[in-house]
Design a protein around this motif. Structure first.
Motif, PDB file in Angstrom:
ATOM      1  N   VAL A  89       0.848  -1.185   0.000  1.00 31.69           N
ATOM      2  CA  VAL A  89       0.000   0.000   0.000  1.00 31.69           C
ATOM      3  C   VAL A  89       0.891   1.246   0.000  1.00 31.69           C
ATOM      4  O   VAL A  89       1.807   1.329   0.810  1.00 31.69           O
ATOM      5  N   PRO A 117       5.000   7.964  -8.179  1.00 35.43           N
ATOM      6  CA  PRO A 117       3.810   8.829  -8.096  1.00 35.43           C
ATOM      7  C   PRO A 117       2.805   8.347  -7.049  1.00 35.43           C
ATOM      8  O   PRO A 117       2.160   9.155  -6.399  1.00 35.43           O
ATOM      9  N   ASN A 118       2.714   7.025  -6.900  1.00 35.62           N
ATOM     10  CA  ASN A 118       1.760   6.511  -5.914  1.00 35.62           C
ATOM     11  C   ASN A 118       2.144   6.945  -4.507  1.00 35.62           C
ATOM     12  O   ASN A 118       1.312   7.344  -3.710  1.00 35.62           O
ATOM     13  N   PHE A 133       1.779  10.704  -3.991  1.00 36.40           N
ATOM     14  CA  PHE A 133       0.396  11.091  -3.736  1.00 36.40           C
ATOM     15  C   PHE A 133      -0.024  10.695  -2.327  1.00 36.40           C
ATOM     16  O   PHE A 133      -0.727  11.436  -1.646  1.00 36.40           O
ATOM     17  N   ILE A 169       1.188  13.444  -0.071  1.00 39.50           N
ATOM     18  CA  ILE A 169       0.474  14.715  -0.277  1.00 39.50           C
ATOM     19  C   ILE A 169      -0.939  14.575   0.277  1.00 39.50           C
ATOM     20  O   ILE A 169      -1.448  15.443   0.981  1.00 39.50           O
ATOM     21  N   PHE A 203      -2.695  16.870   2.914  1.00 42.29           N
ATOM     22  CA  PHE A 203      -3.624  17.870   2.366  1.00 42.29           C
ATOM     23  C   PHE A 203      -4.904  17.255   1.804  1.00 42.29           C
ATOM     24  O   PHE A 203      -5.727  17.959   1.249  1.00 42.29           O
ATOM     25  N   GLY A 204      -5.051  15.951   1.929  1.00 41.13           N
ATOM     26  CA  GLY A 204      -6.243  15.308   1.375  1.00 41.13           C
ATOM     27  C   GLY A 204      -7.421  15.414   2.323  1.00 41.13           C
ATOM     28  O   GLY A 204      -7.425  16.214   3.262  1.00 41.13           O
ATOM     29  N   ARG A 257      -7.008   5.891   0.024  1.00 39.71           N
ATOM     30  CA  ARG A 257      -6.780   6.179  -1.391  1.00 39.71           C
ATOM     31  C   ARG A 257      -5.516   5.477  -1.848  1.00 39.71           C
ATOM     32  O   ARG A 257      -4.413   5.956  -1.590  1.00 39.71           O
ATOM     33  N   ASP A 258      -5.699   4.351  -2.493  1.00 37.76           N
ATOM     34  CA  ASP A 258      -4.496   3.705  -3.009  1.00 37.76           C
ATOM     35  C   ASP A 258      -4.443   3.788  -4.526  1.00 37.76           C
ATOM     36  O   ASP A 258      -4.434   4.880  -5.073  1.00 37.76           O
ATOM     37  N   PHE A 259      -4.436   2.658  -5.200  1.00 38.63           N
ATOM     38  CA  PHE A 259      -4.088   2.685  -6.619  1.00 38.63           C
ATOM     39  C   PHE A 259      -5.244   3.040  -7.551  1.00 38.63           C
ATOM     40  O   PHE A 259      -5.067   3.733  -8.527  1.00 38.63           O
ATOM     41  N   ASP A 308     -11.857  16.290  -2.877  1.00 37.77           N
ATOM     42  CA  ASP A 308     -11.041  17.485  -2.685  1.00 37.77           C
ATOM     43  C   ASP A 308     -10.097  17.670  -3.881  1.00 37.77           C
ATOM     44  O   ASP A 308      -9.959  16.783  -4.722  1.00 37.77           O
ATOM     45  N   VAL A 313      -6.808  17.773  -4.081  1.00 33.49           N
ATOM     46  CA  VAL A 313      -5.668  16.852  -4.110  1.00 33.49           C
ATOM     47  C   VAL A 313      -6.081  15.532  -4.748  1.00 33.49           C
ATOM     48  O   VAL A 313      -5.419  15.022  -5.656  1.00 33.49           O
ATOM     49  N   ARG A 321      -5.057  13.786  -8.563  1.00 31.29           N
ATOM     50  CA  ARG A 321      -4.436  12.477  -8.621  1.00 31.29           C
ATOM     51  C   ARG A 321      -5.317  11.532  -9.448  1.00 31.29           C
ATOM     52  O   ARG A 321      -4.826  10.747 -10.246  1.00 31.29           O
ATOM     53  N   LYS A 343      -4.278   9.358 -12.583  1.00 34.02           N
ATOM     54  CA  LYS A 343      -4.291   7.897 -12.483  1.00 34.02           C
ATOM     55  C   LYS A 343      -5.187   7.273 -13.545  1.00 34.02           C
ATOM     56  O   LYS A 343      -4.877   6.213 -14.075  1.00 34.02           O
ATOM     57  N   ASN A 346      -4.042  -5.295   0.915  1.00 35.34           N
ATOM     58  CA  ASN A 346      -2.888  -5.422   0.037  1.00 35.34           C
ATOM     59  C   ASN A 346      -3.280  -5.600  -1.423  1.00 35.34           C
ATOM     60  O   ASN A 346      -2.411  -5.697  -2.272  1.00 35.34           O
ATOM     61  N   PRO A 391      -4.173  -4.267  -4.775  1.00 35.30           N
ATOM     62  CA  PRO A 391      -4.126  -2.935  -5.391  1.00 35.30           C
ATOM     63  C   PRO A 391      -5.397  -2.607  -6.173  1.00 35.30           C
ATOM     64  O   PRO A 391      -5.671  -1.440  -6.412  1.00 35.30           O
ATOM     65  N   LEU A 430      -2.045  -1.659 -13.677  1.00 33.30           N
ATOM     66  CA  LEU A 430      -1.079  -1.654 -12.576  1.00 33.30           C
ATOM     67  C   LEU A 430       0.006  -2.709 -12.797  1.00 33.30           C
ATOM     68  O   LEU A 430       0.491  -3.320 -11.851  1.00 33.30           O
TER      69      LEU A 430
END
Lengths: 487, 1026
Positions: free
Chosen positions: A264, A341-342, A345, A348, A352-353, A409-411, B699, B701, B705, B709, B862, B864, B994
């Protein structure tokens, strides 16, 4: 009962805080001799406790009851009573687990590592720091157990030969956790108990009721204080200290693997083991302070847990706090430097999320507030110090919460979610404090809160015979503990 | 015990004197010391056989003690108690547990959906499309598939109800028969005056025949057809008359068209023939064989068809009318259109004479315009043909002062825009034949249970007119021996009214009688029954030579500021599925809302109205005699036309069982279509809308993203770029190996299969049929609105919908991405499970062992792709609309499942475990179907029926792939280099999602290709919208 006011705290503080390079600061203050030390410590265990104890115990029991009811509710309905969801499949229970395991660090650190480093000042605080460890580990052990979806099958985590011909998956960090926490709990308990044997003998000898005589007698394992007993005791204690020391580092390293080994973003970082250990020591010391400051006041232990003890702990808190701050900074730096990038993010977003507020609570409590401890004057203000210690505990809880929130917030953005705790989550967090304080108050009530025998070794009287005629008359009481009296 | 080992010293002692030591093993041997002799005697030092064999008290106790203790641990498991009831006399040809498939058909709104239904042990459990039928070719839409849940709805009407005054009493069919015989006799005297039948639209030849008989008996009766979705996907289709006498039904041929222009027609989903259209549309859009049509859509709200468009324009219904008019003028030799959209459409189609297709919408008068345009372009007869519409008259009014009103199905009282409820209450006698009690049956005297279509004989016609026989797979579930209770079909009811005695054979007899001309003998009858259709029974194609009359003038009035557009719902249609939990919890393909309808508002309008997600607004709609006030929650939808607020029918039901009652907001007073809004105002507190994606406003941010993505997850290209790969920016560069380890050892010999899947984003319309297929196949529960809002929906297969482009402008693209377990070869979930409950099998499946799972949920963290689903409660048992405390179960947790409603249990697929609480689950690639096919292949091989025991390509189809109309999902064996999935995986468009994590997913996706000139970096949108 002494009233806790800033004034009398300040007065007491002046006693042994001055640094005179010509002589060591005394570790026991006041007009204390061996007999009075024994009396001070055993007083609480053998006499009626102060009213504050009953009030505190009542509140703790109520919270413990709440925890019990909530666990029953959980078992009868399902883990959905918490706020856990997909993607945040781990919520408060794991946060609480890591939090309590972290608290459970300071005790063994103070006992074992400081013992090996011959830090004599630890004698005043090690006993209840160890007790705190044990009770924190009890709280910690509770959560993974009830956290699983089918908790009646949680024993499958243990490797044992079975009709399914199945071993657990040794590749899973959760299994390592079982071993690490299990080992740590066992060794900590042994270490605590072994260290307590001479003092239990003292209690046995001073006990007035029959039941106490029997119970303390059984627990004292026939300690008579013979030379041979002392010799073996000290050897065993040293060995256990050596055994416990690596565990201090290993437990939280392994706990951190739960996160670091996964993929993660925000969890998958190599800094986690040292970061977690530092955080654990930080939180643990804060908890020791938060408990010691009122305890020395209420239980009349001001001469044994002196302002110097408190000051030392405050300094450690500051030092470890800086390590934790450094770890936070490194984490963010590596996220930027690593150019994933993951991960970028994840950090960040952390700040700030949607759940950024939790991050800033953490930073404020763990990084900014402890900076007050640079100033001796502020360190000696016990009200303020206590406030800082509590803030650090809050901050450390939030640290784990922030880590868990990485799951939000993951992938894959379609699966992003938000974690909202339910009232059951809140109740169980509060209830775990009920469990902790119930155990701790029982400990204060029935067991020696300060290591009597050890404290005596750091008193000037202990060094009688080293060219000082003053302490010639030595009597030995029934427990074998030398009872020196100043003629 | 070493001493106990007896050794013959004499034998082992080397007789050195005779032979002499040729070689010595050590100096001690040479020296022949005592110690060495003892060492040699003891051949295995440290081995004590007595330890294992010899009886020894201490050891015995030690071993037994340990065994007892461990046996105690094993004894912790309680085994569920089950009862077996064997047949005393097994029916001939019946194999218990064997799946059997029967062809039948489901009629919805007067159009048949041809089906193939799987039954096991006498209960139907799964619905799929009829592969032999042109309207299906194996695919079924979500309504047909979900209708199996209606069969096993425990809250269905089970017995005849009779209301006298305020009293409702349980009655019987024979009591109704007696009463109705009297009524009929009385009515017959009056020649049927005052007798009105209000029926659902039906194409059933038998019902139509019985209707005629009834009409003959009661010449002055009125038979009206009632459908709530009036101009939508109803059988009318083309709303103009040929020679003023007959209505026409257009049949489009999307596979033959090069340029398709849809004028507000959602033909890929909201059309009675959507399954066939989707398939033909996809067939015409293959970028790999050079046949790639272009789809241009003009619409007011984002629809499934709009999301498939190459070029999409958002326009209000009035502007759409104008565009239609202007196009018409332009083709008739007028100058360039005022409207740039109209002009650009003109430019796109003007050169495609005979190969373009204009598809008109259901609102306004586009149908006529479209017919004219298609005529001008020479498309009529080529890309679109026409047949006579079999049933044209949908009632627009209901007469006053009815004596006896017979309502066949439907829910006319709920569709209350012409005060139908008053008409129903005004009738002297009311009879309602219905599956479940609804708003209408509340007003009726006689409420009769209606048989589900899987319980009774019937017939119906698909969109092109092909007749299918509806054959029952089960006796009416609540039927008792004398047939006093339980459902009856329309045919049985009408036969009863005509004075026949209704027996179990009545339906069958009537259907056979009706179809006598087509199926004269037993052989043809059996063949049609088996095939599920009567060949060549479709309607005759008619050639329309002359222009018809325009039935209504287009309402082009640009002064209207705001309009409310009401559409049938993607999940509930007109509300008839409100008590179907699967459909209630099915996310809307575009908004992803479940258990609700909302007011869809464009981002610009939301700003103008100062509203955001979840705000309740009051809308006042201009109506005579009085304006209608509505309250609706706002959902800000990118791509929605400005000035248009869209919402759907089917919600706000007041009598719809425990599932449907009180869900969403009622539009009952307004009919489908476009309404003028007089005022909009913000109202009170926020309303909680539960969605399965974008659970809440996002939001900045997160939005940035997500935008970045999505470009990695969804890959798109223009047709030109795709066909000229040297310009391809996303092409296959040099592949850097992500691991230094080789392929894992799969054992010797290697397994015969490597299962894999391919999903073509160019074909997926997001229609949700696969989601329902998966739910039905795999016993997936519904969880309820609150649990979805918490993020706990259980769908194994979800469809992610991403928007791209500037959310503020109308130019927003949408892509659907079905997402389920990717069966990673290097699966992250497997490594972290402490009890090894999720493991890999040799064929590459990521296997979930429910029995072993203790529910740490680490695997889900875990993963993704976040495709794992957790049973936070026993959702099959917990009421979906109550709080967490309703999940409390006193008693052993694994006995909680016994509380699942026994009727509901009948739907469960016996090949798939019904998971209890505390257990993780996820897509299995339908492992039960894989095993089934493997076992069948093996058995047939051993019986000598086939050469190889290896399953051939196409023999295994997971539930999702089986029902996919466009064939977007392909499953197969990678080991077979010629399998479809092997070829697709090596196709240029294929990519991993991914892939950079080196999880090596077995599911690959295929790029979406857009047939446009230029797509400014369309895979990397600047902003995305919640």
């Amino acid at each position: 009962m002494t009233t806790l006011t800033p004034d009398n705290l300040q007065d007491a503080a002046s006693a042994n805080l001055a640094d005179d390079p010509r002589r060591r600061a005394p570790l026991v203050t006041g007009d204390q001799d061996f007999a009075s030390v024994t009396e001070t410590v055993t007083h609480l265990a053998l006499r009626k406790p102060p009213r504050a104890w009953y009030i505190a115990f009542g509140i703790s029991m109520a919270l413990l009851g709440l925890l019990g009811v909530l666990i029953l509710y959980l078992i009868l309905s399902g883990v959905g009573v918490w706020g856990n969801n997909q993607p945040v499949a781990w919520g408060f229970p794991i946060v609480n687990f890591v939090f309590w395991v972290g608290i459970g660090h300071a005790g063994t650190l103070i006992s074992a590592i400081l013992f090996l480093f011959r830090q004599n000042w630890r004698t005043g605080i090690n006993r209840f720091a160890e007790a705190m460890t044990i009770f924190a580990v009890v709280c910690a052990g509770l959560f993974p157990g009830i956290h699983v979806g089918r908790l009646w099958l949680a024993y499958w985590l243990v490797p044992y030969p079975n009709q399914m011909a199945m071993w657990p998956n040794f590749r899973s960090p959760l299994l390592w956790d079982v071993f690490a926490v299990g080992t740590y709990a066992t060794v900590s308990l042994l270490f605590w108990y072994v260290g307590m044997i001479p003092d239990l003998a003292t209690l046995r000898d001073r006990a007035t009721t029959k039941i106490r005589k029997i119970v303390y007698g059984l627990l004292a394992l026939g300690w008579r204080g013979s030379n041979r007993h002392w010799q073996r005791f000290e050897k065993a204690y040293l060995l256990l200290a050596a055994l416990a020391t690596p565990l201090v580092l290993s437990v939280h390293s392994v706990v951190s693997f739960d996160f670091a080994v996964s993929q993660v973003p925000g969890w998958h970082t190599t800094i986690f083991p040292p970061y977690f250990v530092a955080g654990a020591i930080f939180g643990g010391f804060a908890m020791v302070l938060a408990l010691a400051i009122p305890a020395r006041q209420w239980f009349g232990l001001k001469d044994l847990i002196t302002p110097r003890h408190v000051d030392n702990m405050a300094k450690i808190l500051l030092g470890v706090g800086l390590m934790v701050t450094y770890a936070y900074a490194t984490e963010v730096f590596i996220a930027w430097y690593g150019q994933s990038p993951n991960e970028q993010f994840a950090f960040i977003n952390r700040a700030f999320g949607q759940s950024g507020w939790a991050y800033w609570v953490m930073v404020t409590c763990n990084c900014f507030i402890p900076q007050l401890l640079w100033f001796g004057k502020l360190r000696r203000n016990l009200w303020l110090l206590w406030g800082v210690a509590v803030a650090v505990n809050v901050g450390m809880w939030f640290e784990r919460f922030v880590i868990i929130l990485s799951l939000e917030r993951d992938f894959v953005p379609s699966s992003w979610g938000q974690f909202m705790p339910t009232w059951v989550d809140m109740g169980m967090l509060v209830g775990s404090f009920g469990l902790f304080f119930t155990l701790f108050l029982l400990f204060c009530r029935y067991l020696p809160m300060v290591a009597i025998a050890e404290v005596k070794t750091v008193m000037p009287q202990a060094h009688a015979g080293h060219g000082d005629k003053q302490y010639d008359d030595v009597e030995t009481d029934e427990s074998g503990t030398a009872d020196y009296r100043i003629p | 015990m070493k001493n106990a080992v007896t050794t013959d010293h004499r034998q082992s002692e080397p007789d050195t004197r005779q032979t002499g030591p040729a070689y010595w093993r050590s100096l001690e041997e040479l020296a022949e010391t005592e110690q060495f002799r003892a060492f040699v005697e003891n051949e295995f030092p440290g081995y004590e056989p007595e330890q294992f064999t010899g009886p020894n008290r201490r050891q015995f106790l030690a071993v037994m003690g340990a065994s007892m203790m461990l046996a105690g641990l094993s004894g912790c498991r309680r085994w569920p108690r089950r009862k077996l009831a064997p047949y005393t006399a097994r029916p001939e040809g019946f194999v218990p547990g064997k799946f059997e498939r029967y062809a039948t058909a489901y009629e919805m709104a007067g159009v048949a959906k041809p089906l193939l239904v799987t039954a096991v042990d006498g209960r139907p459990i799964k619905i799929e499309g009829n592969p032999d039928h042109p309207a299906s070719r194996g695919a079924a839409d979500l309504y047909a598939q979900a209708s199996i849940l209606d069969l096993y709805n425990p809250h269905r009407l089970q017995y005849v109800k009779h209301r006298t005054g305020d009293k409702v009493a349980e009655s019987t069919w024979s009591a109704f028969g007696k009463w109705s015989a009297e009524r009929m006799a009385e009515l017959e005297k009056k020649q049927g005056v005052g007798f009105v039948v209000l029926s659902e639209a039906t194409s059933s030849p038998t019902v139509l025949r019985l209707r005629e008989q009834l009409q003959n008996k009661l010449p002055k009766m009125q038979w009206l057809t009632w459908e709530a979705v009036h101009k939508g996907p109803n059988p009318i289709g083309l709303d103009f008359e040929e020679s003023m006498t007959k209505l026409l039904r257009p049949i489009y041929h999307f596979d033959k068209a090069e340029v398709i222009v849809s004028i507000d027609n959602d033909f890929l989903m909201m059309h009675p023939n959507a399954v066939q259209y989707a398939r033909e549309f996809a067939a015409g859009r293959n970028p790999d064989n050079g046949r790639m049509s272009k789809l241009i859509v003009v619409e007011s709200t984002y629809t499934v068809t709009g999301s498939m468009a190459d070029v999409r324009y958002a326009a209000s219904p009035y502007r759409i009318n104008a565009i239609s008019e202007q196009l018409h003028k332009r083709f008739n030799g007028g100058g360039p259109c005022e409207d740039e959209v109209a002009e650009s459409i003109y430019q796109s189609i003007k050169d495609h004479r005979g190969t373009s297709l204009i598809v008109p919408g259901f609102y306004g008068s586009h149908a006529l315009q479209a017919w004219k345009l298609n005529q001008l372009l020479g498309n009529n007869g080529k890309t679109v043909t026409y047949t006579r519409n079999p049933d044209s008259s949908i009632a627009s009014t209901i007469p006053d002062g009815i004596d006896t009103l017979l309502l066949i199905g439907g829910n006319a009282a709920h569709d209350d825009w012409i005060r139908t409820s008053e008409r129903i209450s005004g009738a002297r006698h009311t009879i309602h034949l219905t599956h479940a009690e609804n708003e209408t049956s509340q007003l009726c005297d006689w409420v009769l249970p209606r048989a589900h279509y899987l319980e009774a004989w019937g017939d119906c016609r698909s969109y092109d007119g092909t007749i299918s026989i509806t054959q029952p797979l089960i006796h009416p579930i609540f039927e008792d021996a004398p047939r006093e209770q339980g459902g009856r079909s329309v045919i049985e009811l009408l036969a009863g009214l005509l004075g026949e005695k209704v027996t179990r054979d009545t339906g069958h007899k009537h259907v056979r009688q009706t179809l006598k001309p087509q199926l004269p003998d037993e052989k043809t009858w059996r063949k049609s029954l088996h095939d599920g259709l009567i060949a060549d029974s479709q309607f005759k194609t008619v050639v329309v030579a002359k222009e018809g009359q325009r039935p209504e003038t287009p309402n082009v009035d640009a002064d209207f500021k705001w309009v409310l557009q009401i559409r049938p719902d993607y999940s509930l249609y007109d509300g008839r599925f409100a008590d179907n939990g699967w459909l209630q919890e099915l996310p809307d393909p575009i908004t992803k809302i479940v258990w609700d309808n909302a007011a869809l508002v464009s981002p610009a309008d939301a700003k103008k109205l100062d509203v955001e997600h979840g705000d309740l607004i009051n809308i006042e709609v201009a109506k005579v005699p009085e304006n209608i006030k509505l309250a609706l929650p706002v959902y800000v939808l990118p791509g929605q036309a400005d000035g248009v607020i869209t919402t759907t029918l089917g919600y706000g039901r007041t009598v719809a069982g425990p599932v449907g009652t009180g869900v969403g907001f009622s539009m009952a007073r307004l009919r489908e279509g476009v309404h003028e809004i007089t005022s909009i105002s913000k109202k009170g507190p926020k309303y909680k809308l539960a969605t399965t994606q974008d659970h809440h406003a996002i939001d900045i941010v997160g939005m940035r993203r997500r935008g970045a993505k999505v470009g990695e997850l969804i890959r798109e290209q223009t047709l030109h770029d795709y066909q000229h790969p040297h310009e391809d920016h996303h092409g296959h560069g040099t592949t850097v190996p992500l691991t230094m380890f080789g392929e894992p050892d799969l054992g010797d010999p290697e397994p015969d299969y490597r299962w894999a899947m391919s999903i073509d984003l160019n074909k997926c319309t997001g229609c949700n049929a696969c989601v329902i297929a998966c739910q039905a196949e795999n016993n997936i529960p519904i969880v309820g609105k609150d649990e979805v809002a918490m993020g706990r929906e259980m769908h194994w297969l979800r469809i992610d919908r991403y928007f791209a482009g500037d959310a503020e402008s109308a130019d927003v693209r949408a892509v659907h991405q079905p997402m389920m377990c990717q069966h990673c070869e290097d699966a992250p979930c497997e490594q972290v499970c402490p009890v090894a409950a999720t493991v890999h099998d040799a064929e590459g499946l990521n296997v979930m062992v429910y029995n072993r799972c203790i529910g740490t949920r680490y695997c889900s963290n875990n993963c993704p792709y976040k495709v794992r689903r957790f049973n936070y409660f026993d959702y099959h048992v917990k009421p979906h609309n109550e709080g967490h405390a309703s999940a409390i179960h006193l008693g052993p947790p694994d006995a909680q499942q016994h509380k699942i409603d026994p009727v509901r249990q009948m739907q469960f697929n016996p090949q798939v475990t019904v998971r209890m609480r505390g257990v993780m689950e996820k897509c299995t690639y339908c492992t039960q179907r894989i095993q089934d096919a493997k076992i069948t292949a093996k058995v047939e091989h051993e019986q000598g029926k086939r050469e190889s025991a290896i399953v051939r390509d196409g023999e295994i189809t997971p539930a999702c792939a089986a029902t996919c109309a466009t064939g977007a999902i392909v499953f197969g064996n990678l080991k077979d280099k010629n399998s479809r999935v092997s070829k697709l995986h090596h196709q240029q468009r294929s990519y991993d999602i991914l892939g950079e994590l080196n999880v090596q997913p077995r599911t690959k996706y295929m790029k979406r290709i857009r047939n446009v000139e230029k797509m400014e970096d369309r895979t990397l949108p600047n902003e995305d919208h919640a």
